[in-house]
Design a protein around this motif. Structure first.
Motif, PDB file in Angstrom:
ATOM      1  N   PHE A  88       0.905  -1.225   0.079  1.00 49.06           N
ATOM      2  CA  PHE A  88       0.211   0.311   0.422  1.00 49.06           C
ATOM      3  C   PHE A  88       0.589   1.494  -0.245  1.00 49.06           C
ATOM      4  O   PHE A  88       0.689   2.238  -1.014  1.00 49.06           O
ATOM      5  N   HIS A  89       1.813   1.435   0.924  1.00 46.76           N
ATOM      6  CA  HIS A  89       2.964   2.330   1.232  1.00 46.76           C
ATOM      7  C   HIS A  89       3.701   2.697  -0.335  1.00 46.76           C
ATOM      8  O   HIS A  89       3.456   3.863  -0.888  1.00 46.76           O
ATOM      9  N   GLU A  90       3.791   1.302  -0.791  1.00 50.49           N
ATOM     10  CA  GLU A  90       5.170   1.316  -2.135  1.00 50.49           C
ATOM     11  C   GLU A  90       3.948   2.566  -3.373  1.00 50.49           C
ATOM     12  O   GLU A  90       3.917   3.142  -4.207  1.00 50.49           O
ATOM     13  N   LEU A  91       3.006   2.257  -3.324  1.00 55.80           N
ATOM     14  CA  LEU A  91       1.306   2.491  -3.865  1.00 55.80           C
ATOM     15  C   LEU A  91       1.071   3.342  -4.245  1.00 55.80           C
ATOM     16  O   LEU A  91       1.030   4.657  -4.718  1.00 55.80           O
ATOM     17  N   PHE A  92       1.001   4.587  -2.963  1.00 54.09           N
ATOM     18  CA  PHE A  92       0.653   5.487  -1.940  1.00 54.09           C
ATOM     19  C   PHE A  92       1.722   6.260  -2.948  1.00 54.09           C
ATOM     20  O   PHE A  92       1.424   7.794  -3.360  1.00 54.09           O
ATOM     21  N   SER A  98       3.353  10.858  -7.871  1.00 46.85           N
ATOM     22  CA  SER A  98       3.936  11.861  -9.574  1.00 46.85           C
ATOM     23  C   SER A  98       2.687  10.951 -10.670  1.00 46.85           C
ATOM     24  O   SER A  98       3.130  11.326 -11.684  1.00 46.85           O
ATOM     25  N   LYS A  99       1.479  10.783 -10.274  1.00 51.95           N
ATOM     26  CA  LYS A  99       1.030  10.809 -11.356  1.00 51.95           C
ATOM     27  C   LYS A  99      -0.249  11.825 -10.719  1.00 51.95           C
ATOM     28  O   LYS A  99      -0.202  12.657 -10.073  1.00 51.95           O
ATOM     29  N   ASP A 100      -0.909  12.111 -12.279  1.00 53.85           N
ATOM     30  CA  ASP A 100      -2.101  13.081 -11.979  1.00 53.85           C
ATOM     31  C   ASP A 100      -3.293  12.493 -11.065  1.00 53.85           C
ATOM     32  O   ASP A 100      -3.429  11.246 -10.815  1.00 53.85           O
ATOM     33  N   LYS A 101      -4.231  13.018 -10.851  1.00 63.00           N
ATOM     34  CA  LYS A 101      -5.279  12.871  -9.138  1.00 63.00           C
ATOM     35  C   LYS A 101      -6.029  12.097 -10.339  1.00 63.00           C
ATOM     36  O   LYS A 101      -6.364  10.865  -9.164  1.00 63.00           O
ATOM     37  N   SER A 102      -6.225  12.013 -11.652  1.00 62.06           N
ATOM     38  CA  SER A 102      -7.092  11.632 -12.389  1.00 62.06           C
ATOM     39  C   SER A 102      -6.990   9.809 -12.515  1.00 62.06           C
ATOM     40  O   SER A 102      -7.722   8.562 -12.531  1.00 62.06           O
ATOM     41  N   ILE A 121      -6.814   6.760  -8.072  1.00 60.58           N
ATOM     42  CA  ILE A 121      -7.047   5.690  -7.904  1.00 60.58           C
ATOM     43  C   ILE A 121      -6.946   4.484  -8.275  1.00 60.58           C
ATOM     44  O   ILE A 121      -6.859   2.847  -8.578  1.00 60.58           O
ATOM     45  N   GLU A 122      -6.407   4.315 -10.037  1.00 56.73           N
ATOM     46  CA  GLU A 122      -6.419   3.458 -10.643  1.00 56.73           C
ATOM     47  C   GLU A 122      -5.237   2.493 -10.121  1.00 56.73           C
ATOM     48  O   GLU A 122      -5.249   1.184 -10.765  1.00 56.73           O
ATOM     49  N   ILE A 123      -4.406   2.808  -9.915  1.00 57.09           N
ATOM     50  CA  ILE A 123      -3.277   2.584  -9.582  1.00 57.09           C
ATOM     51  C   ILE A 123      -3.671   0.782  -8.148  1.00 57.09           C
ATOM     52  O   ILE A 123      -2.311   0.928  -7.988  1.00 57.09           O
ATOM     53  N   PHE A 124      -4.351   1.692  -7.431  1.00 56.46           N
ATOM     54  CA  PHE A 124      -4.922   0.981  -6.432  1.00 56.46           C
ATOM     55  C   PHE A 124      -5.928  -0.600  -6.169  1.00 56.46           C
ATOM     56  O   PHE A 124      -6.083  -0.733  -5.977  1.00 56.46           O
ATOM     57  N   ALA A 133     -10.658   8.110  -2.050  1.00 60.64           N
ATOM     58  CA  ALA A 133     -11.366   7.146  -2.171  1.00 60.64           C
ATOM     59  C   ALA A 133     -10.713   5.860  -2.783  1.00 60.64           C
ATOM     60  O   ALA A 133     -11.775   5.043  -3.102  1.00 60.64           O
ATOM     61  N   ILE A 134      -9.427   6.056  -1.713  1.00 63.23           N
ATOM     62  CA  ILE A 134      -9.516   4.082  -1.873  1.00 63.23           C
ATOM     63  C   ILE A 134     -10.448   3.445  -1.349  1.00 63.23           C
ATOM     64  O   ILE A 134     -10.754   2.039  -1.356  1.00 63.23           O
TER      65      ILE A 134
END
Length: 282
Positions: free
Chosen positions: A52-56, A61-65, A68-71, A136-137
């Protein structure tokens, strides 16, 4: 979401420590996955938290939109995890908020170290982004976990129904279906499917359906039972009914059921004696 490489690097250095501190302060009396004592289960829980921390951190470095996709894969995996499904729901949500607090504290720590180059407005924006992303998560987790819980409940109900409606062999080609307890529309539907399958697999030619353990059934369920009899007839199984209560008989008459091709007996033992069969209850 954040678009700050320095803050991302700062947090990445802390990820392992975040997981260890999170587990050390975890309320292990809350039950479920958090009360695990087996080393393998504990390691799995820690690994899920570390991922979870790695993804967070990668969200910085991602856009806001895209955040949630990466999670989504992580959420789907954890939400369907049997250990998490067996954990009180409020306990899981509590841990999301504890993790959110960890990030808010780290942002404050980073802001102190970089106070000459970071404005309060930027810190507030980061904090808001952490809150928005966490929310969102949580919402996605709730959705996936609810669906997984419903699938598990349906599977358990189907297993219970299947176990409560076994076709018992009385002879090479005769079987018994003892129905006990309340029969709702859902159970009647599953019984229909399973009994047809069992009779086919066991090459049954005559099936005795004992209704003496069923207190009452409504019109829809009675219709399902007589549909079952018709279905059995199609696959070559002759049906005999035993133990029909006055209430069930009245419902059958209201449905216009024709008993002409159905053997009906007052009690199961009467039916079995007539056909020179035996059934011994354990």
């Amino acid at each position: 979401m954040f678009k700050n490489v320095e803050l991302q690097d700062f947090l990445l250095e802390k990820t392992k420590g975040l997981t260890e501190r999170w587990y050390e302060t975890l309320d292990k009396s809350s039950g479920g996955v958090y009360a695990e004592t087996e080393p393998q289960a504990i390691e799995k829980l820690k690994q899920q938290n570390y991922e979870f921390h790695e993804l967070f951190c990668s969200a910085f470095s991602k856009d806001k939109s895209d955040c949630i996709e990466i999670f989504k894969e992580w959420i789907l995996r954890v939400a369907n995890d049997e250990a998490h499904l067996s954990t009180p729901f409020n306990s899981v949500i509590k841990e999301f908020f504890r993790t959110q607090k960890q990030y808010l504290e780290l942002i404050e720590e980073f802001a102190v170290l970089q106070e000459e180059t970071i404005s309060h407005a930027q810190v507030n924006a980061w904090n808001q982004a952490v809150v928005d992303t966490t929310n969102a998560i949580i919402l996605e987790f709730i959705d996936q976990n609810t669906k997984a819980a419903e699938r598990r409940l349906n599977a358990q109900q189907e297993m219970i129904v299947e176990m409560s409606a076994p076709v018992i062999l009385l002879s090479k080609d005769s079987g018994l279906l003892p129905l006990i307890g309340e029969i709702n529309t859902y159970r009647a539907k599953i019984v229909f499917e399973k009994v047809l399958q069992q009779c086919h697999e066991k090459s049954i030619e005559r099936l005795f359906i004992d209704l003496s353990g069923v207190p009452i059934i409504d019109t829809m369920v009675a219709h399902q039972i007589f549909q079952l009899i018709e279905g059995l007839k199609i696959i070559g199984v002759r049906t005999a009914l035993a133990g029909i209560s006055p209430e069930i008989a009245q419902t059958a008459i209201q449905l216009g059921v024709n008993f002409g091709e159905i053997d009906v007996y007052n009690k199961l033992d009467q039916a079995l004696r007539y056909h020179k069969l035996e059934f011994t209850k354990n």
